[in-house]
Design a protein around this motif. Structure first.
Motif, PDB file in Angstrom:
ATOM      1  N   LYS A 269       0.827  -1.222   0.000  1.00  0.00           N
ATOM      2  CA  LYS A 269       0.000   0.000   0.000  1.00  0.00           C
ATOM      3  C   LYS A 269       0.860   1.271   0.000  1.00  0.00           C
ATOM      4  O   LYS A 269       0.674   2.158  -0.839  1.00  0.00           O
TER       5      LYS A 269
ATOM      6  N   THR B 178       4.065   1.656  -0.641  1.00  0.00           N
ATOM      7  CA  THR B 178       4.947   1.729  -1.820  1.00  0.00           C
ATOM      8  C   THR B 178       4.146   2.149  -3.055  1.00  0.00           C
ATOM      9  O   THR B 178       4.603   2.981  -3.846  1.00  0.00           O
TER      10      THR B 178
ATOM     11  N   ASP C 285       5.998  -7.643 -10.662  1.00  0.00           N
ATOM     12  CA  ASP C 285       7.350  -8.078 -11.052  1.00  0.00           C
ATOM     13  C   ASP C 285       7.694  -9.451 -10.471  1.00  0.00           C
ATOM     14  O   ASP C 285       8.618 -10.116 -10.926  1.00  0.00           O
TER      15      ASP C 285
HETATM   16  N1  LIG Z   1       9.221  -6.466  -5.709  1.00  0.00           N
HETATM   17  C1  LIG Z   1       8.324  -5.593  -5.264  1.00  0.00           C
HETATM   18  N2  LIG Z   1       8.264  -5.316  -3.944  1.00  0.00           N
HETATM   19  C2  LIG Z   1       7.346  -4.427  -3.537  1.00  0.00           C
HETATM   20  C3  LIG Z   1       6.440  -3.780  -4.421  1.00  0.00           C
HETATM   21  N3  LIG Z   1       5.640  -2.969  -3.703  1.00  0.00           N
HETATM   22  C4  LIG Z   1       6.029  -3.106  -2.428  1.00  0.00           C
HETATM   23  N4  LIG Z   1       7.066  -3.971  -2.315  1.00  0.00           N
HETATM   24  C5  LIG Z   1       7.765  -4.375  -1.082  1.00  0.00           C
HETATM   25  O1  LIG Z   1       6.837  -5.031  -0.219  1.00  0.00           O
HETATM   26  C6  LIG Z   1       7.117  -4.712   1.150  1.00  0.00           C
HETATM   27  C7  LIG Z   1       5.871  -4.157   1.812  1.00  0.00           C
HETATM   28  O2  LIG Z   1       5.503  -2.950   1.162  1.00  0.00           O
HETATM   29  P1  LIG Z   1       4.664  -1.792   1.873  1.00  0.00           P
HETATM   30  O3  LIG Z   1       4.423  -0.764   0.840  1.00  0.00           O
HETATM   31  O4  LIG Z   1       5.314  -1.398   3.134  1.00  0.00           O
HETATM   32  O5  LIG Z   1       3.331  -2.573   2.206  1.00  0.00           O
HETATM   33  P2  LIG Z   1       2.062  -2.047   3.033  1.00  0.00           P
HETATM   34  O6  LIG Z   1       0.886  -2.715   2.436  1.00  0.00           O
HETATM   35  O7  LIG Z   1       2.071  -0.570   3.071  1.00  0.00           O
HETATM   36  O8  LIG Z   1       2.340  -2.646   4.483  1.00  0.00           O
HETATM   37  P3  LIG Z   1       1.588  -2.280   5.871  1.00  0.00           P
HETATM   38  O9  LIG Z   1       1.401  -0.804   5.906  1.00  0.00           O
HETATM   39  O10 LIG Z   1       2.548  -2.768   6.912  1.00  0.00           O
HETATM   40  O11 LIG Z   1       0.305  -3.048   5.865  1.00  0.00           O
HETATM   41  C8  LIG Z   1       8.286  -3.725   1.119  1.00  0.00           C
HETATM   42  O12 LIG Z   1       9.490  -4.430   1.353  1.00  0.00           O
HETATM   43  C9  LIG Z   1       8.234  -3.160  -0.293  1.00  0.00           C
HETATM   44  O13 LIG Z   1       9.506  -2.738  -0.762  1.00  0.00           O
HETATM   45  C10 LIG Z   1       6.534  -4.084  -5.816  1.00  0.00           C
HETATM   46  O14 LIG Z   1       5.789  -3.584  -6.678  1.00  0.00           O
HETATM   47  N5  LIG Z   1       7.480  -5.005  -6.173  1.00  0.00           N
END
Ligand SMILES: Nc1nc2c(ncn2[C@@H]2O[C@H](COP(=O)(O)OP(=O)(O)OP(=O)(O)O)[C@@H](O)[C@H]2O)c(=O)[nH]1
Ligand SMILES: [Mg+2]
Length: 227
Positions: free
Chosen positions: A46, A48, A172
């Motif tokens: 989310k 990212t 990816d």
């Molecule tokens: N390879 C890859 N990794 C990703 C991508 N988007 C996010 N990540 C990785 O996934 C992990 C979690 O990403 P976040 O964006 O923190 O996920 P979130 O949903 O915000 O997590 P919470 O807020 O804890 O629920 C991180 O290590 C990011 O770098 C993507 O498109 N590709």
């Protein structure tokens, strides 16, 4: 008897929440602010995705953007957004696993009258509870990452049923997850929600991000026409 009473109370709470959400939505539309609720499991991508999407929306045509970062306990994501130069408000739910209207109103007030074209709400990382609570947004988006598996559409149907768009993130990773059945996911999701928009994106490579940004821009234009 006890169970019946519990259900009645829950319905009252949800009905009150929906009334507040409708009023909030109308007020934001009147001031030109399009609100988007971003939901999905912990780690679905989310924050990212938000950072990549905000960059796209800003670079193509410019836009004033704010983010409400809901978290059970920490300010980690709010700080990431602020570090990217984006106005962010931290909404600490103190271990409540969803966001509801009182929280959204307080968080929005913390922007202190600043005007935005888009405000994103990063909901609590949870594939279940947030689906039930209207957060006063104009658009609801759920994220499902490739590593989580396509079968979540069968295991957690409510969220797929209520959102406007499903964004399949971390695309990816597809070569590493050959069992990720894109067709089954599409069919399962559209069976629950025939109008669902589906995007396949990678915030890492940028794949699919332009399509998602232009869809949001068009949705905002449509919404503002009704003001
Ligand atoms: N390879 C890859 N990794 C990703 C991508 N988007 C996010 N990540 C990785 O996934 C992990 C979690 O990403 P976040 O964006 O923190 O996920 P979130 O949903 O915000 O997590 P919470 O807020 O804890 O629920 C991180 O290590 C990011 O770098 C993507 O498109 N590709
Ligand atoms: Mg996050």
């Amino acid at each position: 008897m006890t169970e019946l009473r519990t259900i009645e109370i829950k319905q009252e709470i949800l009905a009150e929440n929906s009334r507040e959400a409708d009023a909030f939505r109308a007020a934001r539309r009147a001031e030109g602010t399009y609100m988007i609720d971003i939901m999905g499991s912990p780690g679905a991508g989310k924050t990212t995705l938000l950072l990549a999407l905000i960059e796209k929306l800003r670079s193509e045509g410019g836009a004033e953007i704010g983010v409400i970062e809901a978290d059970l306990a920490s300010d980690v994501d709010a700080l990431k957004i602020k570090e990217a130069g984006v106005a962010a408000v931290e909404l600490n739910t103190k271990n409540v696993c969803h966001v509801e209207m009182g929280m959204v109103e307080q968080a929005y007030a913390a922007f202190a009258g600043k005007k935005f074209d888009y405000v994103f709400l990063e909901n609590i990382g949870n594939l279940v509870c947030p689906a039930e609570f209207d957060t006063g947004c104009h658009c609801r988006i759920m994220l499902l990452s490739v590593p989580e598996g396509y079968d979540k559409v069968y295991k957690y149907p409510p969220m797929f049923a209520v959102v406007d768009a499903l964004v399949v993130t971390k695309f990816d990773y597809l070569p590493l997850n050959p069992d990720f059945d894109r067709q089954a996911l599409r069919e399962g999701a559209r069976a629950l929600n025939p109008k669902l928009e589906i995007f396949e994106v990678s915030a890492r490579t940028g794949e699919g991000m332009a399509e998602l940004a232009s869809w949001l821009r068009a949705r905002r234009q449509e919404e503002l026409k009704q003001a």
